[in-house]
Scaffold this motif. Sequence first.
Motif, short mmCIF file in Angstrom:
data_model
loop_
_atom_site.label_atom_id
_atom_site.label_comp_id
_atom_site.label_asym_id
_atom_site.label_seq_id
_atom_site.Cartn_x
_atom_site.Cartn_y
_atom_site.Cartn_z
N HIS A 1 34.54 18.37 37.85
CA HIS A 1 35.26 19.20 38.82
C HIS A 1 35.44 18.42 40.11
N SER B 1 36.75 23.32 34.98
CA SER B 1 37.41 23.04 36.24
C SER B 1 38.83 23.58 36.23
N GLN B 2 39.16 24.32 37.26
CA GLN B 2 40.52 24.74 37.54
C GLN B 2 40.74 24.52 39.03
N SER B 3 41.58 25.30 39.67
CA SER B 3 41.70 25.19 41.12
C SER B 3 40.35 25.46 41.77
N THR C 1 33.58 32.24 40.06
CA THR C 1 34.36 31.10 40.54
C THR C 1 33.59 30.46 41.70
N MET D 1 39.93 25.57 27.55
CA MET D 1 40.94 25.60 28.60
C MET D 1 42.31 25.50 27.95
N ASP E 1 46.64 26.78 32.11
CA ASP E 1 45.98 27.22 33.34
C ASP E 1 45.09 28.44 33.11
N LEU F 1 41.62 30.09 31.01
CA LEU F 1 40.41 29.77 30.27
C LEU F 1 40.10 30.91 29.30
N TRP G 1 40.32 36.98 39.87
CA TRP G 1 40.43 36.64 38.46
C TRP G 1 40.10 37.85 37.60
#
Length: 939
Positions: free
Chosen positions: A521, A575-577, A589, A621, A624, A626, A648
């Motif tokens: 991340h 890992s995302q934004s 998050t 993933m 975008d 999960l 989310w």
Amino acid sequence: MPYGGAIRRPGTQYIGTTKTSDTQSRLIGFNFSTTTRFVIELGVGYLRVWNPSGTLQTISGTATELATPYAALDLREIQYCQINDIMYFAHANYPPRKLTRVSDTNWTFAEVKFEYPPLPDSSDNQTKLSLNVSNWVYKSGDSYFKDANLFPPHWTASVAYAVGDWVYPSSGLSYKCKVAHTSGLTFDATKWDEISSTTTFCVLKDFTATTFPAAIAAGNISSLPLASNQMGPMIASIPFTGYIGSQIELKWQNSNLYKQIEIVGNFESDILLVDGAWDFETSGTWGATIQILRVPAEVLQAGVISGLAYPVNTTTIEVYQPNHGYDSGNRVSFKGDYKQINAAISSVTTNTYRYNISPAITLTAPLYRNVYPENLSQMEIVREYIVDNDKNILTSGTEDSLCGLKIVITNAQKIALNWAASTAYAVGDFVYSSGKTYYCVLAHTSTASFDASRWTTQQVPNARIDSSTKIIGGVATITDANFLNVDKWLGPLAASGAKTKFWQYGAFNATSGYPRSVCLHEQRLCFGGTKAQPNTIWCSAIGDFENFELGVNASDAVQFTLAASEGNRINWMFSQSEMLVGTSGDEWTIGAADSASALSATNVKTRRQASYGSKYMRAAMVNDVLLFVQRNGRKVRELVYELNKDGWVAPDLTLLAEHITVGEIVEVAYQQQPDAILWCVRGDGTLIGMTYERDQKVVGWHRHTIGDNADVESVATIYGNGTEDEVWLVVKRTVAGSTYRTIERFPLLWRTAFDNQTTASYRYLDGHVAFASGTLTPLTGPFEPGDPTSARTVSVPAHFNGKTVTIVQGTSVTTQLVTTYLGNTSITLYSTAAGYVGLPYTSTLTPMKLDMDLEDGSSQGRKKRVHKVVVRTLKSQGGEVRVNAGQWYDLASTLTTGDQKILTAGTFGFDADVSVQQSDPYPMCILAIEPVWDTYGNE
């Protein structure tokens, strides 16, 4: 649907067998790039690599496997994270490991040796620890470990010694034989060269001792002794039971917070350790060039390693230092017995190098002596001042991380010499006398004795640098109940036996547990969830994936604990934004509180987004979004950001097909092309899939039966050639009463072949293999009319033994019972053509129950009769259609695109289920099913 109708899955292509059919295996995709990819086979105690050509990869010399510690029940719980050529593995019962692809044919699998280990939340340990250097005397039959300090064997009477043999007759000394002889009752020093005191041999790799000369010849130990450098194994004062194999942070109180040298010659100071603020000042009147050099941490680590020096002549010194890493021309300063400032390295070999010394030395025994090199070529100039007796310097600075600073004086205008009688001295001259440096305050010619009234120590110019760093140290690995092996040492070790409270166990060990999850991340390698700290996440320094040393800088490693109401362990991280985290009870998050800056120790925000809870298995993933499996293993949820909520959400994707996950999902893999499908393995061995296109609001579940009712135990995907990802499976079958596990995959580019076909593609067989064309051999009669008169035999894999297989040769399709004779499993063919042989399977499509709105309500609960079914197909051949449990009606036997109208002899009933089935090795794609039906009644 965005891709059209419901298409029949292809058959599976036989690739090979797992290493052992007795135990379970798991497949993991390894994608370095779209063109370089592999499939990892993880089994009980081993790891193998399959390449896209379907063959095992040679990965270590001529070997095709690497050893692993994992047991069968561990395999599905392993989580992993890939960073280019390295894949990190995490499991709650094992230290983190990494698989490294050095090249296609050179792979390694090893426990992660952290540059700085993750630490627990607790601070300094109040149990004081003392260490002593671990020195051993060589003894045949004993085992020794890399970096150990080793004395040669004890001298023994009545032994024949050859020139070059080594002995250790008394504490602290080593001797090298210079005259071959048989020893008497007492040690004869005239036949030996004495080596400088405090020298030991360095163990270069783990080995078990035979004879000392044999150990040197094999490269197990250094061929010359080195000074004891307090590296490597050390004896600890407390037992480390429960922590063996783990790393610890080990620090000491810094007893030297400044370095000072006189500006009366070309000198260098010792290295001063700094991690933070420092100050520098000069005093007196002087002229010289002064540099402050920064010594990187890695140079500090190498700098504590000594070399054994031998004078080749009075001006040339040769240094033995195994794998020293110096290059010809490097500038190195030497301390110890053969001192030299800013010397140039020459005559470099792997284990030796030379430098010149000035002034010339006198050769006196012992000639072998210790030197301590400092590589100036690896140091950076922080400040430089050129002064001509006109000013002094006062400056300061701050170092962001631990390093060394040293003062280097060159071009000194005044050089201090030893005081001498009958010498003319002028005001401003400097001399050494009785261990002090003096400044001449009155011109004179010296007499026979030193006249202190003409000299002062008050005007001797000095340069001094001060450090605010009060604690120094490094990292060590616990190798046994009372032994440490130093991994990283920054700064001089305190005196042997000194005690310190500035140490603590690492966060990962057998007592505290190991992390369950791992992810990458924002350029940080992150581990999460141990037994002792179930809610804690450790993140490495940015871009330095194995350095978890905490600090105040934004790029330093960070760790944080979720403020959860329950102590549920972390089960996955992605890992995302923001970092997405799933525990047994919640979904979280983790991101930066200030979105304009990167995540750091002072810029972090954790937020619980949902409380469904996750199963302990890897999530997936998908673009975008999960996808994760809920705690009970029955529901798949998508964790996706919702703008209206500014948070989310995690809706259930099994809502309309709750039955399909009976048996629990135990493993998942995502295929992106040609169709976006989440493949899932159920605990009962059933393969299920979810076609998922979120933008199109498509969520469609499907269940797949593998030929011969085999179980699927693992699924993995990798990039494919062109437009299709590859799907690989571990399949378990019962063959002749025994378990047989194979590795299979969907045929390469099968969808492309379907789209481009003009005649049927007949590779719809499971576990299938191809066979080449061949010549027939005449058979022995007599023959009945229609009997074949010639045939050939083709060997097939053992998983066909005792099975009825389907054989395809061109347009010819036959079946045959496979047998094994004298260990050879084979089929008999009566055609010269090439083809395929495999296990048949049945594909069935049954849409949702029929319903229509009538004037007086729904058709549900009323009697219905289907009297005609229109099946719209695309490039399909064969298949059948029926209503309820009635008669099967054949579809077109040739490759057909269009509507096929089937009249059915239906009767009225409450059900009107239409099914389409394909059992032959032919393609099928259904675009529409249009039943024509009547309904009546209001029951």
